[in-house]
Scaffold this active site. Structure first.
Site: not given
Ligand code: PMP
Length: 404
Positions: A121, A198, A201, A224, A362
């Protein structure tokens, strides 16, 4: 412990909403999950009955709120098998990853290497690009196989004596791939590199035990995980956290400040400058306590069954391509439909009450690697049902008539 999606749904008032004249089918929990009543209640109760700033007060409300805030930290620590002092509250996974990258980057020099994967991401790419721009570090990306699994052998070959950090996603938000993080962490450790994970998920779908993972830092968001927005967690192994320089400066993160001298507080407060997201932290504490009271293996099996049913139904639709088909994957279904733009399909699905995500998620480098500019994504949470999967497939089938 038992798990019944229907009775769980009763805890989410929003799920009985209608979109136009259709019942809402919410398949966008990987972007952000809905909140159970108990989380909403914890936050409103706090504001109604016990609210004040934390850590600095000498009055009853300040002490009560501080206790609730620190209890939330303890709940989260227990939830991930960590010590409380290793849990830093951040604004979200993005801030947590920026904090780690900036902190580790402070000790790096030109030519040092950061090893990522092709399925990251942006939150786990851009903070490292900052170090490339500012410090001249080299970013390397371990490849994926055609089915979306990580090429572990290639990753191993890419670890070099210059590798300082290996940072990877535990479960891809596009492919659903669950990476063998413990193996990667062992390879990194053997090479003297730091592992950052990270877990945005993965923490939602299966119990996360930071000790078993073997990583040095783990980041995730609250929203999430059925908690509120504006709050996230950075877990850091105690000695690693202690070695990180401060992130932002301000109140609460100091030990002593003078006109010509400053010393910093120990973690976690060293990384929590200013008034933290008190209400949100307490909301997230309530969310993880709520999850701990549920049968998580049964939930994971339920979510996976929904994924399997949706994937099977999708393969019967002409021109559909699923992105990420490895067996080690979670309940995320990304796909494209030949001849149809993902945004158009998502808007048409909305007419049937079905909420999915469409775009690059993203993860632009990954989309390029897969040869697509965008995809649709249906993601499944504990409150989704088999009937919703059928409604999704039915709506998808109807949208096909617009494109063929
Ligand atoms: N890493 C992953 C795998 C994600 O799915 C997301 C959220 N789409 C993020 C990082 C970023 O999270 P946040 O926007 O809540 O900071």
């Amino acid at each position: 412990m038992t798990f019944d999606p229907q009775s769980i749904r009763a805890e989410f008032a929003i799920l009985s909403r209608r979109i136009g004249d259709r019942p809402l089918v919410y398949l966008d929990s990987a972007a952000s999950a809905q909140k159970p009543e108990i989380v909403i209640q914890a936050m409103t109760d706090l504001m109604r009955h016990s609210y004040a700033n934390v850590h600095r007060g000498l009055h009853t409300l300040a002490n009560e709120t501080t206790e609730l805030y620190e209890n939330a930290r303890e709940s989260i620590a227990r939830f991930i098998g960590a010590a409380s002092a290793e849990v830093v509250f951040t604004r979200g996974a993005t801030e947590a990853l920026n904090l780690v990258a900036a902190g580790l980057g402070a000790g790096m020099s030109e030519g040092d290497e950061i090893l990522l994967t092709e399925m990251e991401h942006h939150a786990n790419i851009v903070p490292w690009h900052f170090l490339r721009e500012r410090k001249g570090v080299v970013l390397r990306f371990a490849p994926i196989h055609e089915d979306g699994a990580l090429d572990l052998e290639a990753l191993e070959r890419m670890i070099s004596p210059r590798t300082r950090v290996v940072s990877l996603v535990h479960m891809s938000n596009v492919l659903g791939t669950v990476n063998p993080v413990a193996k990667v962490a062992a390879l990194a450790r053997a090479a003297g590199a730091v592992t950052v994970v990270d877990a945005c998920q993965s923490v939602v779908h299966a119990p996360l035990d930071v000790a078993a993972l073997g990583a040095d830092f783990v980041a995730f968001s609250g929203h999430k995980l059925y908690g509120p927005t504006g709050i996230g967690v950075l877990w850091g192994r105690s000695e690693r956290l202690s070695a990180l320089p401060p992130w932002q400066g301000g109140g609460e993160m100091i030990d002593r400040v003078d006109f010509d001298h400053i010393t910093y507080a120990d973690p976690p407060l060293r990384f929590e400058a200013g008034t933290p997201a008190i209400i949100e932290a307490i909301g997230l504490g309530a969310a993880v306590k709520w999850l701990e009271g549920l049968d998580r293996p049964a939930i994971a099996a339920h979510e996976h069954a929904l994924y399997e049913a949706a994937a099977a139904g999708l393969s019967g639709i002409n021109g559909a391509r699923i992105l990420g088909t490895t067996r080690d994957k979670g309940a995320i279904l990304s796909f494209t439909l030949e001849g149809a733009h993902a945004h158009d399909v998502a808007q048409l699905l909305d007419r049937y009450g079905v909420a999915v995500r469409a775009g690059a998620h993203c993860a632009e480098p990954l989309m390029r690697r897969l040869g697509v500019s965008s995809s649709l994504r249906a993601s499944f949470a504990l409150y989704n049902t088999r009937q919703e999967v059928d409604a999704f497939l039915d709506a998808l089938d109807r949208t096909r008539t617009f494109f063929t």
